[in-house]
Design an enzyme around this catalytic site. Structure first.
Site, PDB file in Angstrom:
ATOM      1  N   GLY A   1      -9.620  36.468 -82.849  1.00  0.00           N
ATOM      2  CA  GLY A   1     -10.426  35.280 -83.114  1.00  0.00           C
ATOM      3  C   GLY A   1     -10.661  35.126 -84.599  1.00  0.00           C
ATOM      4  O   GLY A   1     -10.900  36.111 -85.299  1.00  0.00           O
ATOM      5  N   GLY A   2     -10.613  33.874 -85.120  1.00  0.00           N
ATOM      6  CA  GLY A   2     -10.849  33.647 -86.548  1.00  0.00           C
ATOM      7  C   GLY A   2      -9.847  34.411 -87.394  1.00  0.00           C
ATOM      8  O   GLY A   2      -8.631  34.270 -87.239  1.00  0.00           O
ATOM      9  N   ASP A   3     -10.365  35.267 -88.293  1.00  0.00           N
ATOM     10  CA  ASP A   3      -9.493  36.088 -89.139  1.00  0.00           C
ATOM     11  C   ASP A   3      -9.491  37.536 -88.677  1.00  0.00           C
ATOM     12  O   ASP A   3      -9.199  38.455 -89.455  1.00  0.00           O
ATOM     13  CB  ASP A   3      -9.934  35.999 -90.605  1.00  0.00           C
ATOM     14  CG  ASP A   3     -11.357  36.532 -90.808  1.00  0.00           C
ATOM     15  OD1 ASP A   3     -12.131  36.560 -89.820  1.00  0.00           O
ATOM     16  OD2 ASP A   3     -11.699  36.920 -91.933  1.00  0.00           O
ATOM     17  N   GLU A   4      -9.786  37.758 -87.393  1.00  0.00           N
ATOM     18  CA  GLU A   4      -9.815  39.115 -86.826  1.00  0.00           C
ATOM     19  C   GLU A   4      -8.572  39.349 -85.968  1.00  0.00           C
ATOM     20  O   GLU A   4      -8.190  38.503 -85.148  1.00  0.00           O
ATOM     21  CB  GLU A   4     -11.069  39.314 -85.977  1.00  0.00           C
ATOM     22  CG  GLU A   4     -12.365  39.231 -86.779  1.00  0.00           C
ATOM     23  CD  GLU A   4     -13.590  39.358 -85.891  1.00  0.00           C
ATOM     24  OE1 GLU A   4     -14.663  39.742 -86.409  1.00  0.00           O
ATOM     25  OE2 GLU A   4     -13.472  39.069 -84.685  1.00  0.00           O
TER      26      GLU A   4
ATOM     27  N   LEU B   1      -9.709  40.320 -92.205  1.00  0.00           N
ATOM     28  CA  LEU B   1      -9.287  39.950 -93.556  1.00  0.00           C
ATOM     29  C   LEU B   1     -10.511  39.801 -94.447  1.00  0.00           C
ATOM     30  O   LEU B   1     -11.501  39.171 -94.060  1.00  0.00           O
ATOM     31  CB  LEU B   1      -8.499  38.636 -93.523  1.00  0.00           C
ATOM     32  CG  LEU B   1      -7.213  38.627 -92.671  1.00  0.00           C
ATOM     33  CD1 LEU B   1      -6.538  37.259 -92.756  1.00  0.00           C
ATOM     34  CD2 LEU B   1      -6.245  39.721 -93.096  1.00  0.00           C
TER      35      LEU B   1
END
Length: 295
Positions: free
Chosen positions: A213-216, A173
């Site tokens: 993970g995170g925004d991935e 994102l």
């Protein structure tokens, strides 16, 4: 002592004389009081001799003895029957007690079984939940990295058998940090959940959406129609994620950078494919200002 005195003295009577006197007395008594015979001598006939009287008395004694024996035998039989009935009653009482105890045990076992069933159900649900959490992202519910790698290995093995392409799409994102800073982490979490929901709804049943993970995010595409099929999916994902989001009472738009890698063309194993898809994503992010998001 003279003869006269001897003649007038009382001489013992014979049995015949006694019987005659008895018959005479009975006859006289019956003439004056007929009921007296029934009261005092009901079993003695009027006309009898010594032998007949003796036999009648003997017969009467024998009949009485037989009646006594019969009565004694009946008493013994009745006593035996009563004893058997009492024993059966005791056995019945014991059986009823044992039956009551058995019913109580059955009720306790039934209750224990119900408790164990509930515990087993809770354990099964806990195991299922733990298994789900072990293979899925807690925030979005998508497959996590561990499950994706396992499915990727299976997909590559199937691709070798069926000679069909497999593709990996790496999605990041754009400017997600700005969203967290502007609206807070709760709003950022809501955005990530909505992105995961859109990705799950926009892929085929046999494909896998993963929060890496995170925004991935990653998409594993099986049985894809080569590079043309990959580009079509990328365009579809861009349109899906570009729709506005409602965050903190405001409507915002989010873009994404997507990179892709094809099995055999970009790598011969899962690790190489993931690296190549990640690099393609960063290349797409650098070209984002030129409008070229296709690897």
């Amino acid at each position: 002592m003279n003869i006269d005195s001897v003649g007038t003295s009382a001489a013992p009577m014979s049995s015949r004389q006694s019987a005659a006197i008895l018959r005479s007395n009975l006859f006289a008594e019956r003439q004056t009081r007929p009921e007296a015979t029934q009261v005092f001598a009901p079993d003695i006939p009027i006309a009898w001799n010594d032998r007949a009287g003796t036999e009648s008395v003997a017969n009467a004694e024998q009949a009485g003895g037989e009646r006594n024996c019969a009565l004694h035998g009946d008493c013994l039989h009745l006593h035996q029957v009563n004893a058997e009935v009492a024993e059966l009653k005791r056995a019945l009482a014991i059986s009823q007690q044992e039956l009551a105890a058995a019913r109580l045990t059955i009720a306790e076992l039934t209750k224990t079984e119900a408790n164990l069933s509930r515990q087993l159900q809770q354990i099964a649900e806990s195991c299922e939940q733990a298994l789900h959490l072990a293979h899925h992202d807690e925030l979005t519910g998508l497959a996590n990295r561990s499950l994706l790698l396992d499915r990727l290995q299976q997909a590559l093995a199937q691709a070798d058998r069926q000679q069909k392409p497999v593709a990996v799409l790496f999605i990041d994102l754009d400017d997600f940090k700005t969203i967290n800073d502007s609206f807070g982490h709760d709003a950022g979490d809501r955005l990530l959940r909505e992105v995961g929901r859109r990705l799950s709804a926009d892929i085929r049943c046999g494909d896998t959406a993963c929060r890496y993970g995170g925004d991935e995010f990653l998409l594993l595409l099986t049985d894809i129609d080569g590079e043309a099929g990959v580009n079509a999916v990328i365009e579809k994902i861009h349109a899906c994620l570009a729709a506005p989001y409602q965050l903190a009472g405001r409507e915002i738009s989010v873009s994404a950078s997507i990179g892709a890698a094809l099995y055999r063309r970009d790598g011969l194993n899962g690790t190489e494919l993931l690296k190549q898809a990640d690099r393609a994503m960063y290349r797409a992010k650098r070209r984002r200002g030129l409008g070229d998001s296709v690897c």
